[in-house]
Design a protein around this motif. Sequence first.
Motif, PDB file in Angstrom:
ATOM      1  N   HIS A   1      71.705  81.812  32.282  1.00 47.48           N
ATOM      2  CA  HIS A   1      70.975  80.902  31.404  1.00 47.48           C
ATOM      3  C   HIS A   1      70.974  81.561  30.026  1.00 47.48           C
ATOM      4  O   HIS A   1      70.114  82.392  29.728  1.00 47.48           O
ATOM      5  CB  HIS A   1      69.540  80.685  31.870  1.00 47.48           C
TER       6      HIS A   1
ATOM      7  N   ARG B   1      77.955  81.333  34.110  1.00 47.28           N
ATOM      8  CA  ARG B   1      77.113  80.270  34.666  1.00 47.28           C
ATOM      9  C   ARG B   1      77.906  79.377  35.626  1.00 47.28           C
ATOM     10  O   ARG B   1      77.407  79.029  36.702  1.00 47.28           O
ATOM     11  CB  ARG B   1      76.539  79.431  33.527  1.00 47.28           C
TER      12      ARG B   1
ATOM     13  N   HIS C   1      63.339  83.698  38.367  1.00 48.05           N
ATOM     14  CA  HIS C   1      64.007  83.320  37.126  1.00 48.05           C
ATOM     15  C   HIS C   1      63.346  84.092  35.993  1.00 48.05           C
ATOM     16  O   HIS C   1      62.147  83.932  35.747  1.00 48.05           O
ATOM     17  CB  HIS C   1      63.865  81.807  36.931  1.00 48.05           C
TER      18      HIS C   1
ATOM     19  N   GLY D   1      68.255  84.792  32.501  1.00 51.32           N
ATOM     20  CA  GLY D   1      68.580  84.158  31.237  1.00 51.32           C
ATOM     21  C   GLY D   1      68.420  85.167  30.121  1.00 51.32           C
ATOM     22  O   GLY D   1      67.803  86.222  30.299  1.00 51.32           O
TER      23      GLY D   1
ATOM     24  N   HIS E   1      63.866  85.008  31.876  1.00 49.18           N
ATOM     25  CA  HIS E   1      64.620  84.800  30.634  1.00 49.18           C
ATOM     26  C   HIS E   1      64.231  85.926  29.693  1.00 49.18           C
ATOM     27  O   HIS E   1      63.097  85.980  29.198  1.00 49.18           O
ATOM     28  CB  HIS E   1      64.325  83.438  30.019  1.00 49.18           C
TER      29      HIS E   1
END
Length: 420
Positions: free
Chosen positions: A321, A361, A250, A292, A252
């Motif tokens: 995200h 998303r 993940h 993200g 961002h």
Amino acid sequence: MSLAAAPDAPSPATNAPEVITLGCRLNAAESDRIRAMLDGRGDMVVVNSCAVTEEAVRQTRRTIRRLRRRRPDARLLVTGCAADIEREALAAMPEVDTIVANADKLAPASWGAGHNAAALPPLKMHQGSSTAATPRTRGFVAVQNGCDHACTFCVIPQGRGQSRSLTVPQVLGEIELHLAEGCREVVLTGVDVTSWGHDLPGAPALGTLVAEVLRAFPALPRLRLSSIDGAEIDPLLEDLLAGEARVMPHVHLSLQHGHDLILKRMKRRHTAAQAIALVARLKARRADIAVGADLIAGFPTEDEAMHRANFAIVRDCAVVHGHVFPFSPRPGTPAARMPQLDHATIMRRAAELRAAVADTRARWLGSLIGQPLDVLAENDGTGHAPHFAPVRLPPGMRGGAIVPLRAARVEDGLIIGEQA
């Protein structure tokens, strides 16, 4: 820096001290320290403010007025970024008794406390309450503060100052405290996390810190990073994001925009092509990595073609995200002196961009149906998979453990998990 408003604490007893946090996770971590320094003084109410957007400042003012109505006899103090950036305006509010400079917020003397700073609790933040039956779930460690960059839209350096890093031993010490309290996931956070180490001897890169954390805590199951600047991802950090199972899949990214001319006017240090190439490299090595992004809609001089480039970056980077910010001019920033768009256009473009992210998303969440997910169960009946997909836990499941579930369906933006 990615921002999310921290929820107000439950209403205290009439004479209890109160700290209300607005803005980022770092503010929330600092509020924990302030709360400890209030030393049980019931006449104190503190607003730890945010100034990243005009709306954040409006929310600060609304909170001050609401608190004064609720606590008419309390001493109301305001600190945080807005206390520096909007100092005169906030000081002029009749509800405010004192302004505490952001740089002084962690000094015991600012709150009339007699503590030795070394005896205060560490600067940290947890998600979820803790009891013997439900241990804490995620621990946030602020490894860095401040920012040395000069993005034309950003007011944060005015409120936070230059970048300052915790040393590796300091970071490891705080993580050890989190793990002792039962945390199963640690999140490294800060104002400009990828600048960690630039001010330390030898100028180590963030990848070095991540590797040290993994080495020092072999039993730590999950390590996650908050918002990062793709232009500052060092080769070791990229390798760990792509190939280390305990580093969550993940990222961002502080993208901000999808058009190169706007990025240049923002004084960002990447192009759209470089951002797309970074995501492609990571996904080629780790297919389940979720992306993200922070994106600004309606930046000065943005035309419709540039606005469409924001849609393109959402698609090309598969942003699932998304934090979309309508542009608002901040005092003293170069972007505030550029030709501005009208408010209606800015808000329309922000809504359209949010819809594009929501569509990406929704399709991503739908693609997870039927898949097994290792979910960190939190204490409110929800949890997160490694790629940060939100999951509703089966009824009766307690927080604090990483549990194997199967994604059954999606409802209201949440994956409904069932026992695997």
